[in-house]
Structure formats: structure tokens, C-alpha cells
Design an enzyme around this catalytic site. Sequence first.
Site, PDB file in Angstrom:
ATOM      1  N   PHE A 130       0.856  -1.192   0.000  1.00 41.49           N
ATOM      2  CA  PHE A 130       0.000   0.000   0.000  1.00 41.49           C
ATOM      3  C   PHE A 130       0.886   1.233   0.000  1.00 41.49           C
ATOM      4  O   PHE A 130       1.726   1.390   0.890  1.00 41.49           O
ATOM      5  CB  PHE A 130      -0.939   0.030   1.210  1.00 41.49           C
ATOM      6  CG  PHE A 130      -1.864   1.225   1.159  1.00 41.49           C
ATOM      7  CD1 PHE A 130      -2.999   1.216   0.366  1.00 41.49           C
ATOM      8  CD2 PHE A 130      -1.570   2.380   1.874  1.00 41.49           C
ATOM      9  CE1 PHE A 130      -3.830   2.329   0.282  1.00 41.49           C
ATOM     10  CE2 PHE A 130      -2.395   3.495   1.798  1.00 41.49           C
ATOM     11  CZ  PHE A 130      -3.531   3.478   1.002  1.00 41.49           C
ATOM     12  N   ASP A 217       9.223   2.686   1.895  1.00 42.70           N
ATOM     13  CA  ASP A 217       8.046   3.396   2.388  1.00 42.70           C
ATOM     14  C   ASP A 217       7.917   3.071   3.881  1.00 42.70           C
ATOM     15  O   ASP A 217       7.494   1.987   4.262  1.00 42.70           O
ATOM     16  CB  ASP A 217       6.812   2.930   1.604  1.00 42.70           C
ATOM     17  CG  ASP A 217       5.521   3.581   2.078  1.00 42.70           C
ATOM     18  OD1 ASP A 217       5.492   4.105   3.212  1.00 42.70           O
ATOM     19  OD2 ASP A 217       4.528   3.543   1.327  1.00 42.70           O
ATOM     20  N   LYS A 246       2.240   9.782   8.472  1.00 43.13           N
ATOM     21  CA  LYS A 246       1.554   9.274   9.654  1.00 43.13           C
ATOM     22  C   LYS A 246       2.073   9.862  10.970  1.00 43.13           C
ATOM     23  O   LYS A 246       1.774  10.996  11.283  1.00 43.13           O
ATOM     24  CB  LYS A 246       1.564   7.742   9.641  1.00 43.13           C
ATOM     25  CG  LYS A 246       0.714   7.196   8.473  1.00 43.13           C
ATOM     26  CD  LYS A 246       0.050   5.889   8.746  1.00 43.13           C
ATOM     27  CE  LYS A 246      -1.089   5.645   7.761  1.00 43.13           C
ATOM     28  NZ  LYS A 246      -0.738   4.846   6.596  1.00 43.13           N
TER      29      LYS A 246
HETATM   30  C1  LIG Z   1      -0.922   5.219   5.162  1.00 41.30           C
HETATM   31  C2  LIG Z   1       0.121   4.810   4.195  1.00 41.30           C
HETATM   32  C3  LIG Z   1       0.341   5.530   2.998  1.00 41.30           C
HETATM   33  C4  LIG Z   1      -0.536   6.673   2.556  1.00 41.30           C
HETATM   34  O1  LIG Z   1      -0.531   7.738   3.428  1.00 41.30           O
HETATM   35  P1  LIG Z   1      -1.661   8.892   3.303  1.00 41.30           P
HETATM   36  O2  LIG Z   1      -1.228   9.914   4.291  1.00 41.30           O
HETATM   37  O3  LIG Z   1      -2.977   8.260   3.621  1.00 41.30           O
HETATM   38  O4  LIG Z   1      -1.617   9.386   1.900  1.00 41.30           O
HETATM   39  C5  LIG Z   1       1.373   5.116   2.194  1.00 41.30           C
HETATM   40  N1  LIG Z   1       2.150   4.075   2.509  1.00 41.30           N
HETATM   41  C6  LIG Z   1       1.973   3.378   3.648  1.00 41.30           C
HETATM   42  C7  LIG Z   1       2.885   2.243   3.972  1.00 41.30           C
HETATM   43  C8  LIG Z   1       0.941   3.711   4.508  1.00 41.30           C
HETATM   44  O5  LIG Z   1       0.737   2.978   5.628  1.00 41.30           O
END
Ligand SMILES: *Cc1c(COP(=O)(O)O)cnc(C)c1O
Length: 393
Positions: A130, A217, A246
Site C-alpha cells: 500500500f 516506504d 503518519k
Molecule cells: C498510510 C500509508 C500511505 C498513505 O498515506 P496517506 O497519508 O494516507 O496518503 C502510504 N504508505 C503506507 C505504507 C501507509 O501505511
Amino acid sequence: MNMNSSIMATYKRLPIAFTSGAGAWLCDQAGNRYFDALSGISVCSIGHANPVLAEALCDQASKLIHTSNLYEIPLQEQLARRLCGLSGLDQVFFANSGAEANEAAIKLCRKYAHNKGVHDPVIVVMDGSFHGRTLATLTATGNDKIKAGFGPFVPGFHAVPYNNVAAIRALAGSDMAIVAVMLEPIQGEGGIRIPNPTFLQEVKDLCEEQGWLLVLDEIQTGMCRTGKWFAWQHSSVRPDIMTLAKALGNGIPIGACLANNRVAEAMGAGSHGSTFGGSPFASRASITVIDYMTEHALGERARTLGAKMLQQFTETLAPLAGIREVRGKGLMFGIELTRDCGELVEMALRDRLLLNVTADNVVRLLPPLIISDAEAEHMINQVCSLIRKFLAG
Ligand SMILES: *Cc1c(COP(=O)(O)O)cnc(C)c1O
């Protein structure tokens, strides 16, 4: 059709609203207290209504919130230096969310490749990943459910199975112009998937051998969640590019894309931008979060408390029929059931417990890093009895 709300129905919301919080607890409109074992999806790591953060934000709001990036922003520079110091990376671009941080990372890979004369660059991404909801980050995301209906997608991505170095290595001889491999050190939305301990190192070795960039990420795993500032620090694999969001602002929207000099140099004035990115207000929030995490040694706390909690979850739950696996790193836990368990979220709510189910059958727990031993005990008891009840039902 959604006729009752002026809000677009992109979320299936639970029928509850919170009016205040304190630490790991949230209070609803009727005054009931809930234990938050999700932290607004790994965001409020230093707790709700953290008084130190509240004071810093009040102070900053009364001085200066925003100026735009047309001017120097000393707080942004200060934050960038802190993040570089923690990671060993050299330069930072600030955005306002995780998806935007990843967009910056993707654009950076492409510009880096372009400057080296590469046409049609390809970024290798993982099944089950994700990376966000914008078009490029959704393309990079390995989840057909959330992609359905949004094609055509962005070219330049190629997906392989997660935790499988051979699958990436097999691309080395292909005619694709691979420039980078992008992955989460632990897949969060994908179900708290923890790869083999050697996976990251092997991917890094492969990237070095092939001249590919490694993009991590760390949006969900970063900021002490897994017991280190960044999950890759459990190994010695420093990425070329890393993204954060986050918990970086504990709820004040901020994202960051960090890179080493070699890669960051590809970006010049005018190559990318953001009106809000790295505002004095958001930067002050992040600096305060970093200070707080440092002073309270929250990485170490997540590591030691997390290990104890994982042991207790495992002892209690793993022997039960209906449990496939209990896994975790730091204060990031996934309890995988043998069947779909979405109903657990509403059952938990009735028990005044906030948690999440991801990938259909994985209970995901991401409590604030500031929980006390007693709160950890409370959470374990609540989660275990809830899952027992669900399995018996
Ligand atoms: C939450 C998340 C995102 C996206 O972040 P947003 O602030 O919702 O755009 C991307 N990568 C990972 C691993 C995430 O947990």
C-alpha cells in the site's frame, strides 16, 4: 446511494464520534471512554492531546502558521536536519501526506533516471503493498480491490511477490529499464506482513549490483513504531530514498521524502513543490514529536514492551483453533485468523476498544507508543477475550 450525508461515501464509517482524547484514550459524545489500540492508524504515537505538543502548537499558531516555500523556513530546515541525523540520509522534501511523500519519491526516481539518459523507467513494486491513493501511488499499490475502477493506471511500474528476492532478481536481465525497487519494510495495510530477516539486505545487495535505487516506504513503520526510528534500522540496510508521514506529525498533516545526495541532486529549483509542505506549523509539530520520542526513549520502549506483548499475544492466542499466526515488531501487531473477521471491529467498539481489521482476516493493532504497562495489560486482556469470543461465536 448515500443520501444522509454531505460527505462523499469513500469511507464506511463506524457510528461513533469522539470529542476528546488523552493519551491512549478517546471520549465519545456520551462521555464513554475507549482504549485506542489503533492510534488513528499509526498516527497519534505520542498520544491524543499530548500536552507538550498542544503547548508547542498553541505557541506556534500564535506566532506563524504558514508562509509558503517562496521564503526560507528555519523550522523546516531544523526538522530536515533532525531527520537526516536520525536516518543518515542527506536531503528532505516535505509534503502533507503519505501519498504525496511517495509521489515525490516516484518523481525523484524518474528524474534521477532521466538525468542518466534512461527512457521509460520502471519501478519494481510488491504485491500486497500500500503506497497511497493518488494515481501513481495507487498504481504502485498491490491491491486490486482498491484499484478497481480507476484505470487507466500510470505506466512504469512492475509488481512482483513480496518477500521473494528471486522474483526481483529474475527481472535483472529483462528489457525493462528498472531504476528502483520500492517496498515497505513491513507491509501494514497488506496485513502486517513481516519479511524474512535477510530479505531487505538481499534486496539492497541486488539493487547495488544492478545500480537500482532502493525506496523504502516507512510511512506506517517509521517514527519508532517497530522499535527503531525506522524499521530498516533493525538491519544495516540504508535506503536511497525513504518516505515518512503518519506519526511524523502526530496528526498534523506532514509527509517527508528523504534521499541521499546522489539521488536528491536530480531535483533542482522548480522540479517539484507543495504550497503547504513543511510549513512552520507542521514543522514545529514534527520537531516536537521527535523531541518527545527522543526524551521518552519511545523507540526502546516500543521494542521492549512490544516484545513482551507479542509473547503474551502468542501464548494466549496462537494455540487457539481459528488463529493462523500472531506476528509483530515493536508496537505493530497482526493477528491473522483463518477466516474473515471484519465484524470484530464493531464487536470491539461495543467493548470500548478501537482496533482495525486489514487484509480481511488480520486484526491490526497499533497502539500509541506512550502506553503504560497497565494499559498494555488492559489492551492484551481486551483483545484476547474479544478474539476468543469471536472464535467461539
Ligand atoms: C498510510 C500509508 C500511505 C498513505 O498515506 P496517506 O497519508 O494516507 O496518503 C502510504 N504508505 C503506507 C505504507 C501507509 O501505511
